[in-house]
Design a protein around this motif. Structure first.
Motif, short mmCIF file in Angstrom:
data_model
loop_
_atom_site.label_atom_id
_atom_site.label_comp_id
_atom_site.label_asym_id
_atom_site.label_seq_id
_atom_site.Cartn_x
_atom_site.Cartn_y
_atom_site.Cartn_z
N GLN A 24 -3.27 -21.97 -17.57
CA GLN A 24 -2.02 -21.44 -17.04
C GLN A 24 -0.88 -22.43 -17.18
OE1 GLN A 24 -1.50 -18.07 -15.24
NE2 GLN A 24 -3.01 -17.94 -16.88
N ASP A 25 -1.19 -23.72 -17.00
CA ASP A 25 -0.16 -24.75 -17.16
C ASP A 25 0.36 -24.77 -18.59
OD1 ASP A 25 -0.32 -25.49 -14.53
OD2 ASP A 25 -1.57 -27.27 -14.88
N GLN A 26 -0.54 -24.62 -19.55
CA GLN A 26 -0.11 -24.60 -20.96
C GLN A 26 0.81 -23.40 -21.22
OE1 GLN A 26 -2.79 -25.48 -24.26
NE2 GLN A 26 -4.41 -25.92 -22.77
N LEU A 27 0.44 -22.24 -20.71
CA LEU A 27 1.27 -21.05 -20.91
C LEU A 27 2.63 -21.21 -20.26
CD1 LEU A 27 -1.43 -18.28 -20.37
CD2 LEU A 27 -0.33 -18.89 -22.53
N SER A 28 2.66 -21.80 -19.08
CA SER A 28 3.93 -22.02 -18.39
C SER A 28 4.82 -23.00 -19.15
CB SER A 28 3.69 -22.54 -16.97
OG SER A 28 3.00 -21.58 -16.19
#
Length: 369
Positions: free
Chosen positions: A286-290
């Protein structure tokens, strides 16, 4: 000075009142000056079931009305009456008669009111304060349980990928990557092919769902064939709800995707779709997508951002083992979450029914005391 907005108010779903607004008081910045003791009422649908008594002088947003009542009306009783079904139905009808989905201020003053003697109003308020307090406690407990279960679910997913493992760019495994065709809103129909929109992507699981939209394509439209779904395709939300990911199962095969969804087809001999999907639901994923979404001037993902995602790639049998474990364990937690959310829903319905019965005289609160 406190700013009150609709989301800050708890609630469920003769001319007796006067109304004061920012226009009346010369307030600026779209905020209303509210006096202590006035009733603050949300005028925007679907938040027409939110009301409270201002505990002190404060500001509220332009989405609210400040209501002052004539002598003989207890403001606490007025709040309960606003929360009851008859008033909510009346306000909903009013909101549908104007261009914007909100209550018309002038017509609101003509709302039907059942106003018993003041001592009876106070008896109703005392009764509802006791009963709704118990219901609200139950609702709060269930909501806390839901949050704890969601945290446990997230921790379980994170733990599955906690082992040190090399991360490889997803582009190494992608066979095909595209987003949906533009302008297909013109083809919406009651029958035809399924059209997958962002609303169909889940918020925390991998299964597509929600209301199905269909499209009926003219015989001259061929461009969308590239976006037909196959089993195992990964779907990413790229313009809203960034972080939503889904894995296509048999039920959604041959559907099309909208321009707001990216279709990612990977080499499944090297990377398991569900394993990869679960990784993208992990905190790391999720951090990568954000980070990709906030890299430009708008919150959105480009196809290059998806190609640049870094994912673990242990042996395929290990990937499938992890995916099966997460399928099994998250399903158990999801059942508990659904049960608690249903209990909250039923409790809120009971709360509204109880308020309605009390303010409309269907129960004698003096005998209930």
């Amino acid at each position: 000075m406190t700013l009150i907005a609709p989301n800050h108010i708890e609630g469920q779903t003769g001319r007796l009142l006067t109304q004061e607004s920012a226009e009346d008081q010369g307030a600026d910045s779209g905020k209303y000056l509210v006096k202590a003791g006035q009733v603050i009422y949300s005028k925007i649908r679907p938040q027409l079931n939110k009301a409270t008594v201002a505990p002190s002088d404060c500001l509220c947003s332009a989405d609210m009305y400040a209501l002052s009542f004539r002598d003989g009306v207890d403001t606490r009783y007025a709040v309960y009456y606003i929360l009851a079904r008859p008033f909510h139905t009346f306000a909903s009808v009013l909101s549908a008669r104007v261009k914007m989905p909100k209550v018309n201020r002038e017509e609101l003053g003509d709302a039907p009111w059942l106003v018993p003697p003041l001592d009876e109003q106070r008896a109703i308020v005392d009764y509802l304060d006791r009963e709704t307090c118990q219901i609200d406690t139950l609702i709060a407990e269930q909501k806390r349980l839901v949050e704890m279960l969601k945290e446990r679910r997230q921790a379980m997913i994170d733990h599955a990928f906690a082992e040190s493992s090399q991360r490889i760019q997803l582009r190494r495994f992608i066979e095909f990557l595209t987003s949906g065709s533009r302008g297909w809103g013109d083809y919406y129909a009651d029958t035809g092919d399924v059209f997958v929109r962002i609303a169909n992507l889940p918020r925390g699981s991998l299964s597509l769902g929600g209301d199905v939209q269909r499209v009926s394509l003219p015989s001259t439209v061929y461009e969308g064939q590239r976006t037909k779904l196959k089993v195992g395709d990964l779907l990413f939300s790229i313009t809203a709800y960034v972080g939503s990911v889904a894995v296509v199962d048999q039920e959604w095969v041959d559907s099309y995707v909208s321009q707001h969804v990216a279709l990612c087809r990977i080499d499944r001999s090297a990377l398991d779709s569900k394993f990869t999907g679960y990784f993208m639901l992990s905190t790391e994923g999720q951090d990568q997508l954000s980070q990709g979404a906030f890299g430009g001037t708008k919150v959105q993902l480009a196809l290059d951002d998806i190609q640049a995602l870094r994912v673990p790639a242990p042996p395929l049998d290990k990937q499938r083992q992890i995916a099966e474990h997460l399928d099994r364990e998250t399903s158990r937690i999801d059942i508990l979450i659904a049960e608690s959310e249903r209990l909250v829903e039923l409790s809120q319905e009971r709360r509204t029914a109880l308020i309605t019965a009390a303010v409309t005289g269907q129960i004698d609160v003096r005998q209930e005391g």
